[in-house]
Scaffold this active site. Sequence first.
Site, short mmCIF file in Angstrom:
data_model
loop_
_atom_site.label_atom_id
_atom_site.label_comp_id
_atom_site.label_asym_id
_atom_site.label_seq_id
_atom_site.Cartn_x
_atom_site.Cartn_y
_atom_site.Cartn_z
N CYS A 238 35.50 -28.03 42.49
CA CYS A 238 36.32 -27.78 43.35
C CYS A 238 37.19 -29.42 43.53
O CYS A 238 37.61 -30.15 44.22
CB CYS A 238 35.94 -27.89 44.38
SG CYS A 238 35.29 -25.67 44.65
N HIS B 213 37.99 -31.13 52.58
CA HIS B 213 37.79 -30.05 51.83
C HIS B 213 37.75 -29.25 52.29
O HIS B 213 39.13 -28.26 51.71
CB HIS B 213 36.38 -29.91 51.22
CG HIS B 213 36.30 -28.95 50.50
ND1 HIS B 213 36.91 -29.13 48.92
CD2 HIS B 213 35.65 -27.88 50.25
CE1 HIS B 213 36.70 -27.96 48.49
NE2 HIS B 213 35.48 -27.39 49.06
N HIS C 100 42.06 -22.09 48.50
CA HIS C 100 42.03 -23.44 47.72
C HIS C 100 42.33 -23.05 46.18
O HIS C 100 42.18 -21.66 45.81
CB HIS C 100 39.95 -22.82 47.90
CG HIS C 100 39.17 -23.62 46.67
ND1 HIS C 100 40.49 -24.37 46.38
CD2 HIS C 100 38.00 -23.39 47.08
CE1 HIS C 100 39.30 -25.38 46.17
NE2 HIS C 100 37.70 -24.93 46.55
#
Length: 619
Positions: free
Chosen positions: A267, A419, A457
């Site tokens: 990520c 995040h 995401h």
Amino acid sequence: MQRLPVITAFGGFNPAGRSSFHRGYKRLVLDNLGASERTDVLSDLAALMGLRTGDAAQGALSPELEQQVLQGTLVRELESRFYDYRNCHFHQAADLKSENGFSFEMSARQLPNPLPADWKLETLENGRVRVHAASLSVMLDSHREISVASAGQLPTGFEPGQQYNSRFHPRGLQLAILGASDAVQSLGIDWELVSEKAGPDKISVYASSAMSQLDTNGNGGLLQSRLRGGRVSSKQLALGLTSMPADFVNAYVLGSVGTTGAVAGACATYLYNLRAAVEDIRCGRARVAVVGAAEAPLVPEVVDGYTTMGALANLDGLRKIFGDEIDFRRASRPFGENCGFTLGEGSQWVVLMDDELALELGAPIHGAVANVFVNADGPKKSISAPGPGNYLTVARAMSEVRAILGEESLRHRSFVQAHGSSTPQNRVTESAIFDRLAGAFGIEGWPVCAVKAFLGHTVAAASGDQLITSLGIFNRGILPGITTIDKVADDVHHEHLSLSMAHVERDPESLDVAFLNSKGFGGNNATASVLAPHITEKMLAKRHGEQAMSAYRKRSEAPAERSAAYDARASRGDLDAIYRFGEGLIDESGITLDGAQMSLPGVAGSVSLPDENPFADMV
């Protein structure tokens, strides 16, 4: 003296639409825009979605069309253009047996090799055979519901492959071409001039996907083809590589012969690539660096994988939050009551230049990247669990910003892009990091944004979403609230944090710096510090002087006009994607060498060859 990596252009596409000119950002904060600006945003999206074209693409939308645009953007229920999550095809293995055996006909060409031991063949006419078997192992066509029903999808009706000749390109590479093209055209300067001024060997491109290209035109098709009774194509393996976003942009958008690289870090992939670019600019290895990522993970196999891990918000989990009437648009719920993250697709790109070149070219100044810090977690019990590395990345970024801008700026004029993956574990661990470090640095009410609430995401491109949103905040002053939650979860640490569920408006010049934070599987942690344009310009004025800045402002007028013209065309649905397949090929026989430099035909300028011994004290 290190060079400053100035952000001169940005672009891309994600569930909020087109990123250049802060258009995607404005979709996030649409409710806080005035009537005219709101109409402009919705009109642009309607054109992108193919709902209005040409001159008719301008002006106010009807209530019905406006609702169609709103419902067709951001996180929402998964659309059937990807697959039908209620009725997803798969193969069910079965062993068939019969006391009297089986008898069936088939083409002799379709016989397996070797034949099963209990098969007996009877030859028929026209190349067919009758098979007699005592038992049979088969794969039966079947359908099932996939329990994950929400995703951050590109605007409904917008298909990147329709914007250029994208034959056989995986969706992730289609996104890479369009995203990089959007960024380059928003610069307002001919790329040939950029290459000439920088030098062909002084341009870097760093971009990748985290998960490779996993649809049928990439690694997905490569792995599925034989099991589906098909053949592997000559393109699937090559186009499936994680480095392809950089490779495609080098070859077909920029025509670059400079440094290239594809850094993957789960990520944190975008920030890893940004770090490589920042280091190139700061040390003078490159004068221009193009940074990007592209991810198209909305395929059943990827969803299956994350679902098996318990990582995604599934139907059962969402029913516990919403009851029987699930609000799929609020499935991604950072720092609130949540049950897993929501996958999204997207591609984000920025063009960095060193400060001197940006002024020389009159390039737009959208901010600067001060630094990107990366740390691993050390020993782990679970590869997917968080660890201490993110404490290091955030603390190092904060400490350096304090050294650059001072205590006052860090404490009162900074904000965080979390995040914010929308998992129960992330909401606790990441908030603890921010809260403890805010207390340690004397920060109270530290604003925390979490754009995955709107976009999902997007994996490799996730921190690109954070960066583009931060540039919008610097421009417009609206900090996006976490509007998908009703309250902050009880286990979230926020004594020193401000987690707002509504958009917060500030004077843009009251915000000096954004911290972009990323926590990836495997212990891939990264935090970037991004300086606002008003801070960047002050730094440039101090280094280069007010006379140089005055000259810069005059030179910047023409690029601004050209970039605005591109925005106007794109807002009518004409993206005019840059895709130069087979154009401007370099004739290697025309390369000239004289021992000190190399000249490349068709490429602006020449390349000086190294002639200094970097280890003179050792040789």
